[in-house]
Design an enzyme around this catalytic site. Structure first.
Site, PDB file in Angstrom:
ATOM      1  N   ARG A   1       0.846  -1.191   0.000  1.00 46.34           N
ATOM      2  CA  ARG A   1       0.000   0.000   0.000  1.00 46.34           C
ATOM      3  C   ARG A   1       0.884   1.245   0.000  1.00 46.34           C
ATOM      4  O   ARG A   1       2.099   1.154   0.209  1.00 46.34           O
ATOM      5  CB  ARG A   1      -1.003   0.006   1.168  1.00 46.34           C
ATOM      6  CG  ARG A   1      -0.575  -0.661   2.446  1.00 46.34           C
ATOM      7  CD  ARG A   1       0.470   0.102   3.193  1.00 46.34           C
ATOM      8  NE  ARG A   1       0.032   1.478   3.459  1.00 46.34           N
ATOM      9  CZ  ARG A   1       0.840   2.487   3.689  1.00 46.34           C
ATOM     10  NH1 ARG A   1       2.155   2.309   3.673  1.00 46.34           N
ATOM     11  NH2 ARG A   1       0.380   3.696   3.929  1.00 46.34           N
ATOM     12  N   GLY A   2       0.259   2.384  -0.260  1.00 37.02           N
ATOM     13  CA  GLY A   2       1.011   3.613  -0.471  1.00 37.02           C
ATOM     14  C   GLY A   2       1.205   3.821  -1.956  1.00 37.02           C
ATOM     15  O   GLY A   2       1.682   2.927  -2.666  1.00 37.02           O
ATOM     16  N   ALA A   3       0.815   4.996  -2.458  1.00 29.18           N
ATOM     17  CA  ALA A   3       0.778   5.220  -3.902  1.00 29.18           C
ATOM     18  C   ALA A   3       2.093   4.900  -4.625  1.00 29.18           C
ATOM     19  O   ALA A   3       2.090   4.171  -5.625  1.00 29.18           O
ATOM     20  CB  ALA A   3       0.335   6.660  -4.184  1.00 29.18           C
TER      21      ALA A   3
ATOM     22  N   ASP B   1      -2.050  10.503  -2.507  1.00 27.39           N
ATOM     23  CA  ASP B   1      -2.261   9.443  -3.486  1.00 27.39           C
ATOM     24  C   ASP B   1      -2.503  10.008  -4.882  1.00 27.39           C
ATOM     25  O   ASP B   1      -2.253   9.343  -5.872  1.00 27.39           O
ATOM     26  CB  ASP B   1      -3.428   8.566  -3.054  1.00 27.39           C
ATOM     27  CG  ASP B   1      -3.038   7.655  -1.905  1.00 27.39           C
ATOM     28  OD1 ASP B   1      -2.740   6.481  -2.156  1.00 27.39           O
ATOM     29  OD2 ASP B   1      -2.986   8.129  -0.754  1.00 27.39           O
TER      30      ASP B   1
ATOM     31  N   ASN C   1      -5.872  12.168  -0.407  1.00 27.69           N
ATOM     32  CA  ASN C   1      -5.035  11.414   0.522  1.00 27.69           C
ATOM     33  C   ASN C   1      -5.926  10.635   1.482  1.00 27.69           C
ATOM     34  O   ASN C   1      -7.154  10.703   1.417  1.00 27.69           O
ATOM     35  CB  ASN C   1      -4.095  12.360   1.276  1.00 27.69           C
ATOM     36  CG  ASN C   1      -2.992  11.622   2.014  1.00 27.69           C
ATOM     37  OD1 ASN C   1      -2.328  10.759   1.443  1.00 27.69           O
ATOM     38  ND2 ASN C   1      -2.795  11.929   3.275  1.00 27.69           N
TER      39      ASN C   1
END
Length: 359
Positions: A54-56, A247, A257
């Site tokens: 996860r995390g853009a 994001d 976000n």
């Protein structure tokens, strides 16, 4: 690519010996550090959907590496089958999560390499090599971007500052140092005596599980707070600045976000506290207006269960938006690898994305 700071945590990486995509399963943190590796794009897609990855920035890197890993399993196939299956893998990964712009930025680059190879008559082996070079380039660019974001952003952090952050925009959301947390890390490495307040970040607790874990590993003083404590800390004068990740950032300067970011930005504005967004230019979407952005709505069970335990009535309804939208006028500046972008955002975001090299 060498950077002058230690990379203590990797969220996603390429295993050269097996040509597989590897990642740390963030669902198991902080209690267990489990590594997964795969060359199956369906498995990596599931890892992205389920939030193992996860995390853009990390999502984009993982997706690009997954296409490269899969391509190597197909080099013995006929050309038509190779290209058909690798492009199908791009489509599978494209459909995982609708909001993070880095995913589409990375997959577009990989797909363009595949289409160029197909047009040029490249063999499956040649195409696999080209796609792998591009995927590794995307990962290396992210690592260097983390470093530069940290360098630019650390200049905005006063000594002895108290920083509030939301969710996890750290190493576990990128390829190296993080975005918001890169700013904190570099400020710390430069000797600034900072302390961090990390929101728990309901419903999946990325702040409590991931951000606290990362900062403790760095030795950076961190205090965990409930999400609804943030505004009160600002009112009490306990926060000097807010730094979050993103994001997606639209061409107008709207910041998409983690849900809850908007409320923090409002509280920061009310209390005259700088609100900074740290993100690579691959997160900036110059082609979309905020009306075009799809805000992901996830399974309501994530709200009703905490760490596998039901906390409400089973029959209760629940809403679970993954992201919210922070208006441009609430953002003090956006910290990128190419420099710090200040208002007016529509004009200055276009300039920073179009500039040739990080500086």
């Amino acid at each position: 690519m060498n950077i002058p700071y230690p990379i203590k945590i990797r969220a996603v990486w390429w295993d050269e010996s097996s040509r597989k995509t590897c990642w740390i399963n963030t669902l198991k943190l902080p209690h267990s550090e489990e590594v997964e590796c795969s060359s199956d794009p369906v498995r990596v897609a599931k890892a992205i959907i389920d939030l193992e990855i996860r995390g853009a920035p990390a999502i984009g890197v993982a997706a690009a590496l997954a296409v490269a890993s899969y391509a190597w399993t197909l080099t013995g196939k006929p050309r038509e089958e190779f290209y058909s299956k690798t492009l199908e893998a791009v489509s599978v990964l494209w459909a995982t999560r609708p909001t993070a712009h880095n995913l589409f930025h990375a997959l577009t680059r990989v797909r363009e390499k595949l289409l160029a190879g197909m047009s040029a008559g490249a063999t499956p082996l040649e195409a696999a090599e080209d796609v792998t070079r591009e995927a590794l380039k995307i990962m290396e660019e992210d690592i260097y971007s983390n470093y530069l974001i940290g360098e630019h952003g650390s200049q905005l952090v006063p000594d002895n500052a108290s920083i509030l952050t939301h969710c996890n925009a750290g190493a576990l959301a990128t390829s190296a140092l993080g975005t918001a947390e890169a700013v904190m890390r570099v400020a710390w490495y430069k000797g600034k005596r900072i302390r961090v307040y990390a929101t728990e970040t309901r419903p999946v607790l990325q702040g409590a599980r991931l951000t606290v874990w990362e900062l403790v590993k760095e030795g950076i003083p961190v205090t965990l707070i409930t999400d609804n404590t943030a505004g009160f800390l600002m009112r009490k004068g306990m926060v000097d600045l807010v730094i979050v990740g993103a994001d997606r950032i639209t061409r107008e300067g709207y910041v998409v976000n983690k849900i809850g970011t908007y409320m923090i930005a409002l509280a920061a504005r009310r209390n005259n506290i700088p609100f900074y967004v740290a993100a690579p230019t691959s997160t900036i979407d110059l082609n979309s207006r905020i009306e075009d952005v799809v805000i992901e709505e996830r399974n309501p069970a994530e709200v009703k269960y905490v760490m596998g335990r039901l906390i409400t009535l089973e029959e209760a309804s629940a809403l679970n938006y993954a992201f919210d939208i922070t208006d441009p006028d609430l953002v003090t500046a956006i910290i990128t690898e190419k420099g710090v972008v200040k208002p007016p955002f529509p004009e200055n975001l276009k300039k920073i994305v179009g500039s040739s090299q990080p500086h």
